[in-house]
Motif scaffolding. Structure first.
Motif, mmCIF file in Angstrom:
data_model
loop_
_atom_site.group_PDB
_atom_site.id
_atom_site.type_symbol
_atom_site.label_atom_id
_atom_site.label_comp_id
_atom_site.label_asym_id
_atom_site.label_seq_id
_atom_site.Cartn_x
_atom_site.Cartn_y
_atom_site.Cartn_z
ATOM 1 N N ASP A 92 0.276 -1.559 -0.831
ATOM 2 C CA ASP A 92 -0.184 -0.283 -1.394
ATOM 3 C C ASP A 92 -1.675 -0.058 -1.189
ATOM 4 O O ASP A 92 -2.134 1.079 -1.062
ATOM 5 C CB ASP A 92 0.130 -0.217 -2.891
ATOM 6 N N ASP A 107 6.697 3.726 6.130
ATOM 7 C CA ASP A 107 5.654 3.883 5.110
ATOM 8 C C ASP A 107 5.960 5.127 4.286
ATOM 9 O O ASP A 107 5.654 6.248 4.686
ATOM 10 C CB ASP A 107 4.277 3.997 5.769
ATOM 11 N N ASN A 124 5.285 5.155 0.734
ATOM 12 C CA ASN A 124 4.631 5.111 -0.576
ATOM 13 C C ASN A 124 3.401 6.014 -0.616
ATOM 14 O O ASN A 124 2.930 6.508 0.412
ATOM 15 C CB ASN A 124 4.282 3.674 -0.962
ATOM 16 N N ASN A 125 2.877 6.203 -1.828
ATOM 17 C CA ASN A 125 1.760 7.120 -2.048
ATOM 18 C C ASN A 125 0.434 6.391 -1.900
ATOM 19 O O ASN A 125 -0.202 6.017 -2.879
ATOM 20 C CB ASN A 125 1.866 7.741 -3.447
ATOM 21 N N SER A 126 0.012 6.219 -0.669
ATOM 22 C CA SER A 126 -1.271 5.585 -0.387
ATOM 23 C C SER A 126 -1.902 6.277 0.811
ATOM 24 O O SER A 126 -1.199 6.618 1.771
ATOM 25 C CB SER A 126 -1.098 4.094 -0.067
ATOM 26 N N GLN A 150 13.282 -1.863 -1.521
ATOM 27 C CA GLN A 150 11.950 -1.353 -1.850
ATOM 28 C C GLN A 150 11.676 -0.053 -1.103
ATOM 29 O O GLN A 150 11.165 0.916 -1.678
ATOM 30 C CB GLN A 150 10.898 -2.402 -1.482
ATOM 31 N N TYR A 210 11.076 3.752 -2.631
ATOM 32 C CA TYR A 210 9.916 4.586 -2.276
ATOM 33 C C TYR A 210 10.391 5.970 -1.827
ATOM 34 O O TYR A 210 9.838 7.004 -2.238
ATOM 35 C CB TYR A 210 9.121 3.941 -1.137
#
Length: 268
Positions: A69, A92, A94-96, A254, A258
């Motif tokens: 993250d 990818d 996720n919130n990054s 995972q 996400y």
């Protein structure tokens, strides 16, 4: 402490997880050796400097990548020696924010690399992916396939640079990028670059940036689906296939979490 040290990994099992948090800071080159069809998972950590992964001659298999993250800025190199054949995958969701620079060096004859990338951007984040290939030896092949979705006022940039040097022949370099944009104020850029310095090669690139297919959306709604459900299914169908390339069940779950979480409070 010896700087720029090399770590050699003899892979005896079919699968291997490389967690960069367990790699000493002085390691800058990781040599991967194996005789089977291997499946690697690299857990990339933000605290690391640039690392070069070297795939030994005739290495074959799949290398999946998972970004921490906190990986906001990352540089990695992948060097393929003679007849190495590697399929790379990076999902990818996720919130990054991201500024990711990945370069594959085809350093041995008949080396082949395929790189698949799927990402989702939302909540005004900025993600930049630079996926590069350097054809150093003859008869090498590279292929890149990028998929991206922007859900709101965010920014996504895919840049790909495929370099074929003037002293190599018989190479192939292909790039393909597709981005779906859901917000008129979002910024989506696809920058495919082919630098061809030898005429005896095969090369191609394509880039598509646009809105969701309205006919496809209308058809799904005509079958009783709500607009939100239809959009969600379309986007999941666009991004979800890459998850199947990850062999570790924990990682697949995972990534699914996400992706599922990305649609909460969207299109309400």
């Amino acid at each position: 402490m010896i700087q720029n040290a090399t770590l050699t990994l003899e892979i005896n099992d079919a699968t291997l997880v490389i967690d960069e948090k367990n790699i000493n800071e002085n390691i800058s080159n990781i040599v991967l050796k194996g005789t089977k069809e291997h499946s690697l998972l690299i857990l990339v950590k933000a605290c690391k400097n640039a690392i070069n992964y070297t795939f030994s001659p005739c290495f074959k298999g799949k290398t999946t990548i998972l970004l921490d993250d906190n990986c906001h800025k990352v540089t990695r190199f992948f060097s393929l020696m003679d007849s190495a054949n590697v399929v790379f995958a990076l999902a990818d969701f996720n919130n990054s924010k991201r500024n990711i620079d990945l370069t594959t060096k085809l350093m041995g004859e008949n080396a082949k690399a395929v790189f698949s990338l799927s990402t989702l951007v939302k909540e005004k984040l900025v993600k930049n992916f630079n996926i590069n290939f350097d054809h150093i030896k003859p008869n090498t092949t590279s292929s890149m396939i990028n998929y991206g979705v922007i859900l709101d006022k965010s920014q996504l940039v895919f840049a790909g640079d495929s370099l074929i040097n003037d002293n190599v022949e018989g190479c192939e370099a292909h790039q393909k990028t597709k981005i779906i944009v859901f917000d008129a104020n979002a910024v989506a850029k696809a920058n495919p670059i082919l630098r061809i310095n030898n005429n005896k090669v095969i090369a191609s690139h394509s880039a598509t940036v646009g809105k969701i297919n309205e006919d496809h959306l209308f058809y799904m709604q005509s079958r009783g689906l709500s607009e939100k459900t239809a959009k969600t299914l379309i986007v999941k169908g666009y991004l979800e296939p890459i998850i199947s390339l990850y062999d570790e069940e924990k990682t697949r779950k995972q990534l699914i979490n996400y992706l599922e979480g990305a649609f909460q409070n969207v299109w309400c």
